[in-house]
Design a protein around this motif. Structure first.
Motif, PDB file in Angstrom:
ATOM      1  N   ASN B  46       0.911  -1.479   0.303  1.00 19.91           N
ATOM      2  CA  ASN B  46      -0.116  -0.278  -0.095  1.00 19.91           C
ATOM      3  C   ASN B  46       0.613   1.151  -0.003  1.00 19.91           C
ATOM      4  O   ASN B  46       0.537   1.992  -0.795  1.00 19.91           O
ATOM      5  CB  ASN B  46      -0.266   0.193   0.938  1.00 19.91           C
ATOM      6  CG  ASN B  46      -2.122  -0.734   0.934  1.00 19.91           C
ATOM      7  OD1 ASN B  46      -2.362  -1.370   0.060  1.00 19.91           O
ATOM      8  ND2 ASN B  46      -2.782  -1.002   2.781  1.00 19.91           N
ATOM      9  N   GLY B  50       1.627   4.178  -3.609  1.00 19.14           N
ATOM     10  CA  GLY B  50       0.665   5.340  -2.977  1.00 19.14           C
ATOM     11  C   GLY B  50      -0.666   5.224  -2.492  1.00 19.14           C
ATOM     12  O   GLY B  50      -1.596   6.341  -2.288  1.00 19.14           O
ATOM     13  N   LEU B  51      -0.886   4.201  -1.946  1.00 22.96           N
ATOM     14  CA  LEU B  51      -1.952   4.141  -1.122  1.00 22.96           C
ATOM     15  C   LEU B  51      -2.735   5.008   0.536  1.00 22.96           C
ATOM     16  O   LEU B  51      -3.287   4.859   0.361  1.00 22.96           O
ATOM     17  CB  LEU B  51      -3.076   2.513  -1.474  1.00 22.96           C
ATOM     18  CG  LEU B  51      -3.271   2.261  -2.684  1.00 22.96           C
ATOM     19  CD1 LEU B  51      -3.100   0.845  -2.924  1.00 22.96           C
ATOM     20  CD2 LEU B  51      -4.118   3.000  -3.309  1.00 22.96           C
ATOM     21  N   ASP B  52      -1.197   4.471   0.933  1.00 24.19           N
ATOM     22  CA  ASP B  52      -1.071   4.965   2.507  1.00 24.19           C
ATOM     23  C   ASP B  52       0.523   5.594   2.795  1.00 24.19           C
ATOM     24  O   ASP B  52       1.082   5.833   1.987  1.00 24.19           O
ATOM     25  CB  ASP B  52      -1.202   3.209   3.136  1.00 24.19           C
ATOM     26  CG  ASP B  52      -1.994   3.275   4.002  1.00 24.19           C
ATOM     27  OD1 ASP B  52      -2.223   4.677   5.044  1.00 24.19           O
ATOM     28  OD2 ASP B  52      -2.048   2.490   4.917  1.00 24.19           O
TER      29      ASP B  52
END
Lengths: 788, 228
Positions: B46, B50-52
């Motif tokens: 993640n 670049g999701l978290d």
């Protein structure tokens, strides 16, 4: 029901609290309106009936020029008549210190005996006058209050051309003046119209009516036919100059009050159901979504051995709690609104008391209908629970099939990017949901829009009546018909730039069995200060022959231009003549009939007579003109156009401002309730899709478009539908509520549309914003996680 | 990646999902991330995708520091450099196979032709089918086509074969391998299926929020050769 399910219920409610609140608001407003309106119907009806009964309000009213007292016995002998009471009435002018011009007043006689009598007054302060003391009077309570006159004060009154000073010994209300306005006006203005009660001997002396009467009041025996009695009364009184007897339903005060009650009754029947239908639709989509997202739990419950009914009851409880809470909130809101509205009513309607009555039945029906429609909405969605087998329910649902919706509008798709295609296909795939949302928003908008249009219409009434039809500065009425040269006296007054004659003649107009008793207004044909207008708002030049009827009057008599009309003149010569309808005039207040004054005088065989005048006054000269008018003995009353206009404007501002707010709020609540719920459900259903879009690199705004685009389309479609619906509703309301007393104009003012559209768009934006805000908070890694 | 940590919550209830991870991933590699549930491999993916955001430490993509980017910059990074393949495909049900791919090519800087991407995954004949008309394996292949169509630098695959039977799973892995070979895309695969490791250049073992072991694979197997 098992306890774990209770816990689940509580949590489910908490989870959808925003949607639940929005639905409660919609239900609450519907119930509140019902509680308030039915409450007022009951309060007004009961208060009116009790008031009428306690004060022996008459059921038949018969004005007459002058009849000897013994005629009363003949009237008493008419079959069906219970009580007959004669009295005297006249017009006078009260000279009030606080005003430049005198105030018109109706003067009524009180019987000399102490026995109960008809139209008994209700003292609010002081005492009744001593019948033998000619200087003692009782004053109408609201007028006294408006001018700060108390028992013990003295007032100066001009009666039949003679000015005298009276002692005010009391103030009173009366069932015949619950709603009243100055002669020729429609809007009550406490300051500008007074009523004086005085002992009969004193009034008889002043009016030269000793041993005679000029008005009869009657009550009827149970079962008596009003029309039959009226005919008999007319027959008996005809030789004495009777313009025609009328029953309670034609009494101006009672008519206004009764029409108000009837209007409330119609609204109470028709408005709340709109809210209930919207609520049912919203509960349907919310329940559908809940069931869809909980299909695995449903499968599990069924696998554990819960029956379909038990599972359904669980979901129906959710719906019922929302409906019940909304209904209870509505009951409470209804009571509060009712209490708040009481003063608005008592401003218009002078009732001795008005308690907002709670109608237990309206509570019960409000709660029952809410729970009923909610259950209906929920049950519709619950059909799916029954179809679901435990095994199927516990498998994740297959992706929704768009292959049919995908065939829609290939030509259109060529122009659209993928996010737009997603918006269009979702709309096409669930057309009923979209149509439901459009219908709901449009219905809410139409309700508000129609009320807004009607309120805007009042501005037109104001403008037409006071600037286009009547262009004078003041209307002067004379004590008796005067020779036309009296006008010259007015004309000569310093500051009066123009004086135009007017003559009012009491008549009964007949066309076959259709008849109307009223007056013909004779006007100067040039129409310089007062004129009749046609439907295109063009002035009508009054012809040398024939009569011009206002539209409602022509409709009532069922005549058109060129038709013959019988005029039964009820004063002076008492002739019956026939004339032709020469034109139809638009009118918004009352239902007047106009003639060229010369033609009218010819008809009466009384050349060059006037009963009053319209005058124009130079700027700055008002005070000296009023002072001069005050001193002229032949002047019976002066009414200023500016003041009448202001009174109208004030009443409109008071009542209409509040109503506008309520109407706007209603449209807002419905639109918000619908859009917020539809958006929430869509967001919930597509949480995974939306998260996927974010993961793929769509910005928040781009993602929001996919979600909110369809709501934008729904709102945009709802706007024109709402406008069309609002227009039709307005026409219906205007037609249904217009009477010969007043006509509700339909003026499609841009402002009304602007406000309605703005409210709907604002509500759409507000709910869109809430969803957009949550989109920012949503966990985008949801897309990577296992299925819900 | 240098000293990458991720902590959820605070104080006693704090959960340390990553406890300091150092790793360098080379261009055009296929890496397989293995480890039990809760070992930190998803959190790692993640942050990389670049999701978290990380609690501390640094993550670099070329010259760009991911750990210093704001939401908008991370979105741009995902948009231009990263492709994702999910366990449950996550196709838009209202769009056809081709349109699902176009959804991404419309916003990417340097995309390939959507039809070409679908041919690449062997779906050239099912371009106009909606997800509901496709099998699980076909849906996953559309998802891969959608992920590669933007010609990403890195392809993140979270349990790409988790919902598929072995034959279909193998076919999907074959596609991933093809993409890697033909386009030079770096591929990171999270999986429970240890056998998948056989096709990787490196196998990274996660446990308790840290990398326990990195194993270089001397002999990469073709997807078809993998024993399930």
């Amino acid at each position: 029901m098992v306890r774990p399910l209770h816990a689940k219920l509580t949590r489910d409610l908490w989870r959808i609290k925003g949607q639940a609140l929005a639905i409660m608001l919609v239900i609450g407003i519907g119930v509140a309106l019902q509680v308030m309106m039915t409450g007022f119907v009951a309060s007004l009806t009961q208060t009116r009936d009790a008031y009428y009964e306690r004060h022996q309000f008459a059921q038949i009213f018969a004005p007459v020029a002058r009849a000897p007292e013994h005629i009363a016995h003949q009237l008493q002998d008419i079959p069906g008549v219970a009580n007959v009471q004669t009295r005297l009435t006249g017009m006078g002018l009260i000279d009030v210190e606080s005003r430049d011009i005198p105030v018109s007043a109706q003067i009524l006689s009180l019987p000399t005996h102490e026995l109960r009598h008809l139209n008994e007054i209700r003292l609010t302060a002081g005492r009744k006058p001593d019948a033998n003391k000619a200087e003692e009077i009782v004053l109408l309570d609201s007028f006294a209050t408006a001018h700060n006159i108390l028992p013990g004060d003295q007032i100066s009154v001009t009666l039949n051309g003679t000015r005298r000073t009276f002692d005010v010994v009391g103030t009173a209300q009366s069932p015949e003046f619950i709603y009243y306005a100055a002669p020729g006006e429609m809007i009550p203005d406490d300051e500008r119209f007074g009523v004086i009660w005085i002992g009969r001997p004193a009034l008889a002396a002043a009016l030269d009516l000793e041993g005679a009467f000029n008005q009869v009041l009657m009550t009827l025996l149970r079962g008596a036919v009003v029309e039959a009695v009226l005919d008999e009364v007319d027959r008996v009184l005809e030789p004495y100059g009777s313009p025609g007897a009328y029953g309670l339903k034609d009494h101006p005060s009672d008519r206004f009050l009764s029409e108000e009650i009837a209007g409330l009754e119609i609204s109470a029947k028709n408005v709340p159901p709109v809210f209930m239908l919207v609520a049912a639709f919203l509960l349907y989509i919310v329940t559908s979504r809940t069931i869809q997202s909980e299909r695995e739990e449903i499968g599990l419950m069924k696998a554990f051995g819960y029956t379909d009914t038990e599972v359904s009851i669980h979901y129906l409880q959710l719906v019922a709690i929302i409906a019940l809470a909304g209904a209870l909130f509505g009951c409470l809101l209804g009571v509060v609104l009712g209490r708040v509205t009481v003063p608005v009513y008592t401003t218009y309607y002078k009732l001795p008391f008005l308690l907002f009555r709670l109608e237990p039945a309206s509570f019960a029906s409000g709660i029952l209908t809410s729970v009923g429609v909610a259950t209906l909405g929920g049950a519709f969605a619950l059909r799916r629970v029954f179809k679901l087998t435990p095994a199927a329910a516990m498998r994740p649902a297959a992706p929704p099939d768009f292959s049919k919706a995908g065939q829609f509008g290939a030509w259109l798709m060529a122009f659209l990017d993928q996010p737009s295609r997603m918006v269009v296909r979702r709309l096409v795939r669930q057309p009923w949901r979209m149509l439901g949302a459009v219908a709901g928003i449009a219905a809410g908008m139409a309700l508000s829009l129609s009320m807004l249009i009607i309120y805007e219409g009042f501005d037109t009434v104001l403008d037409r009546t006071f600037n286009v039809i009547d262009r004078s500065d003041a209307t002067v009425s004379f004590v008796t018909n005067a020779p036309v040269k009296t006008l010259f006296e007015l004309d000569r007054l310093r500051g009066v730039t123009l004086a135009k004659p007017v003559r009012n003649v009491a008549v009964v107009l007949r066309n076959g069995r259709h008849e109307h008793s009223g007056a013909i207004t004779g006007l100067s044909p040039d129409g310089q200060l007062f004129r009749a207008l046609d439907s295109q708002v063009r002035p009508i030049r009054l012809p040398d022959k024939g009569i011009v009827l206002s539209k409602p009057l022509a409709d009532m008599l069922q005549v058109g231009i060129g038709d013959a009309l019988t005029i039964d003149i009820r004063e002076g010569s008492q002739m019956v003549v026939t004339t032709q309808v020469a034109g139809i005039a638009e009118s918004l207040i009352g239902s007047p009939a106009y003639m060229n004054i010369a033609a009218l005088n010819r008809l009466m065989n009384e050349p060059n007579r006037v009963s009053g005048a319209y005058i124009a006054i130079e700027d700055g000269a008002q005070d000296s003109v009023y002072a001069a008018l005050k001193g002229m003995p032949m002047v019976a009353g002066v009414s200023l156009r500016r003041e009448a206009e202001q009174a109208f404007q004030e009443i409109m501002n008071q009542g209409a401002g509040f109503s506008r707010f309520i109407m706007g709020f209603m449209a807002f609540a419905i639109t918000f309730g619908i859009i917020y719920n539809v958006a929430r459900v869509a967001q919930d259903e597509r949480a995974r899709d939306l998260a996927s879009l974010r993961v793929m690199g769509f910005y928040r705004g781009e993602t929001a478009f996919v979600l909110l685009g369809e709501l934008g389309v729904v709102t945009l479609v709802a706007l024109p539908v709402g406008i069309l619906l609002g227009n039709s509703l307005t026409a219906l309301i205007a037609a249904g509520f217009s009477t010969d007393l007043y006509q509700i104009p339909v003026v499609y003012a841009p402002k009304a549309y602007g406000v309605a559209v703005a409210v709907v768009v604002a509500a759409a934006f507000a709910s869109g914003w809430l969803v957009w805000r949550d989109l920012g908070r949503a966990d985008i890694t949801l897309a990577l996680k296992t299925r819900e | 990646m240098k000293g990458l940590t991720k902590t959820y919550g605070e104080g006693r209830t704090a959960v340390h999902a990553l406890r300091g991870v150092d790793l360098e991933i080379g261009r055009s590699e296929i890496d397989v991330l293995l480890g039990p549930s809760g070992s930190g491999k998803s959190t790692f993916l993640n942050i990389l995708g670049g999701l978290d955001t990380a609690s501390s430490g640094e993550a670099w993509f070329g010259q760009q520091c991911l750990t210093e980017m704001n939401d908008r910059q991370l979105t741009r990074y995902r948009r231009n450099h990263v492709g994702f393949v999910f366990q449950f495909y996550n196709l838009m049900p209202s769009l056809t196979a081709r349109e699902n791919v176009e959804l991404v090519t419309e916003i990417a800087d340097n995309p390939m032709d959507p039809d070409e991407a679908l041919h690449l995954v062997g779906l050239g004949k099912r371009l106009d089918h909606f997800p509901a008309q496709l099998s699980g394996g076909e849906q996953q292949r559309v998802a891969i086509a959608r992920a590669v169509a933007k010609q990403p630098d890195v392809l993140f695959c979270d349990e790409p074969t988790g919902a598929l039977d072995s034959a279909t799973g193998r076919a999907v892995l074959r596609v991933l391998q093809d993409v890697n070979e033909r386009l030079g895309t770096t591929v990171l695969i999270i999986t429970h299926a240890a056998a998948t490791a056989a096709m990787a250049d490196r196998v990274i073992h996660f446990a308790d929020g840290a990398i326990r072991e990195v194993v270089m694979n001397e002999k990469r197997l073709a997807a078809e050769e993998i024993e399930w």
